[in-house]
Design an enzyme around this catalytic site. Structure first.
Site, PDB file in Angstrom:
ATOM      1  N   HIS A  61       0.838  -1.206   0.000  1.00 58.68           N
ATOM      2  CA  HIS A  61       0.000   0.000   0.000  1.00 58.68           C
ATOM      3  C   HIS A  61       0.869   1.251   0.000  1.00 58.68           C
ATOM      4  CE1 HIS A  61       0.261   1.229   4.355  1.00 58.68           C
ATOM      5  NE2 HIS A  61       0.411  -0.060   4.595  1.00 58.68           N
ATOM      6  N   GLU A 195      -5.206   1.394   2.412  1.00 53.11           N
ATOM      7  CA  GLU A 195      -5.003   0.240   3.290  1.00 53.11           C
ATOM      8  C   GLU A 195      -5.255   0.615   4.738  1.00 53.11           C
ATOM      9  OE1 GLU A 195      -2.701  -2.523   5.949  1.00 53.11           O
ATOM     10  OE2 GLU A 195      -2.550  -0.367   5.727  1.00 53.11           O
TER      11      GLU A 195
HETATM   12 CO    CO Z   1      -0.047   1.056   8.906  1.00 56.69          CO
HETATM   13 ZN    ZN Z   2       1.050  -0.841   6.498  1.00 57.07          ZN
END
Ligand code: CO
Ligand code: ZN
Length: 332
Positions: A61, A195
């Site tokens: 991410h 994320e």
């Molecule tokens: Co994190």
């Molecule tokens: Zn992370």
């Protein structure tokens, strides 16, 4: 690689506002002569295809935790909410930066008794004299991230957003090292969004790409500091951690075994990881469609979600080595 870490870690990219960090990663992808796509939510994907191999989704991410402005006080101070997990008690006196470079200082109200300060008792001070002056610089819904330099001492490097820009660095370096090789597998390198607010980008990326296997690359907690608040053998400098379980996934034993086998065969140090609190993109990927056997490669990291996260550069190097060897493996 040090320059790349610096460029990515100083980029602005709170969950939902990843455009600046995505642009920085695209610059690197273009330098590597690879092509890419950006999907509807903003996930950035590089596809390396093999003739008829298994499809592997490798996800890191690119978003970071942040603070979103919820209200502007009459006296010009900004109230905010969190994007992702801000550790309680660390905010007072920190500096944060908005997308346009505006910097603010976080202040805290008087705290009664021994209570831990609540987010609601903090405010961002951008130096505005009143609401009108503040509104000229910041709007409700604008987000800020920690404002912090990158610092290296020996093998240890500290910066904001190593979670998970260091994962993005591992993907980019792996991509570089795989260069013109013809791989036995088909790989999608995905730099995912959102994320930190619930593995959201990885969910739609995995749905679109229909991988046979999933692999998240992210940081994990360590237990090698004085009186850590949870027991784990994972430490800085002992190699990448191979995840067995966290709160969002029980990794597929076949994937975990393959990762361990490759590490052993290539002499790459590694550590087993069971993380009791926290998750990564593997949590979303493995529940896609009919299910996707998934694992995760974790870079050990101290002080996660603070402005001074810390990793060991040998771990970063060994993570790149492990991911590179894994994608060259014919045992998928
Ligand atoms: Co994190
Ligand atoms: Zn992370």
């Amino acid at each position: 690689m040090r320059g790349l870490i610096e460029r990515l870690c100083t980029s602005y990219g709170p969950a939902g506002r990843e455009e600046q960090v995505r642009a920085a990663i695209i610059t690197e992808i273009v330098k590597l002569n690879e092509s890419y796509t950006v999907d509807t939510l903003g996930n950035l994907v590089v596809h390396k295809s093999a003739a008829a191999g298994k499809k592997i989704l490798v996800a890191a991410h690119m978003d970071e935790i942040g603070l979103m402005v919820t209200y502007i006080e009459e006296n010009g101070f900004l109230r905010f909410t969190n994007l992702g997990g801000i550790p309680p008690g660390i905010l007072w006196g920190l500096r944060v930066v908005f997308a346009d470079g505006l910097v603010g200082v976080i202040g805290q109200e008087k705290i009664e008794g021994t209570r831990k300060p609540d987010l609601k008792q903090h405010y961002i001070d951008i130096g505005a004299a009143d609401r009108e002056e503040a509104q000229a610089r910041v709007k409700i819904g604008d987000s800020a991230v920690y404002f912090a330099p990158v610092y290296q001492a020996g093998k240890r490097l500290s910066a904001k957003s190593l979670d998970n820009r260091i994962g993005c660095v591992v993907l980019l370096e792996t991509l570089k090292r795989l260069g013109g090789l013809t791989l036995p597998v088909e790989v999608y390198f995905a730099f995912t969004v959102q994320e930190e607010v619930g593995l959201r980008g990885a969910r739609t990326a995995a749905y679109r790409l229909k991988p046979d296997y999933g692999l998240a690359v992210d940081v994990t907690r360590v237990g090698d500091t004085p009186e850590p608040d949870f027991k784990t053998g994972v430490a800085l400098g002992k190699g990448p951690a191979i995840k067995i379980m966290d709160s969002a996934v029980i990794c597929h034993p076949g994937v975990t075994r393959l990762m361990q086998d490759v590490a052993e065969k290539k002499g790459i140090p590694f550590q087993p990881e069971v993380l009791e609190r926290g998750g990564t993109d593997a949590g979303a990927i493995h529940l896609t469609r009919e299910g996707v056997p998934s694992g995760a490669l974790s870079i050990p990291c101290r002080y996660i979600h603070t402005p001074a996260e810390m990793v060991d550069l040998d771990d970063v190097e060994n993570s790149i080595a492990l991911l590179t060897e894994l994608l060259k493996s014919t045992d998928w």
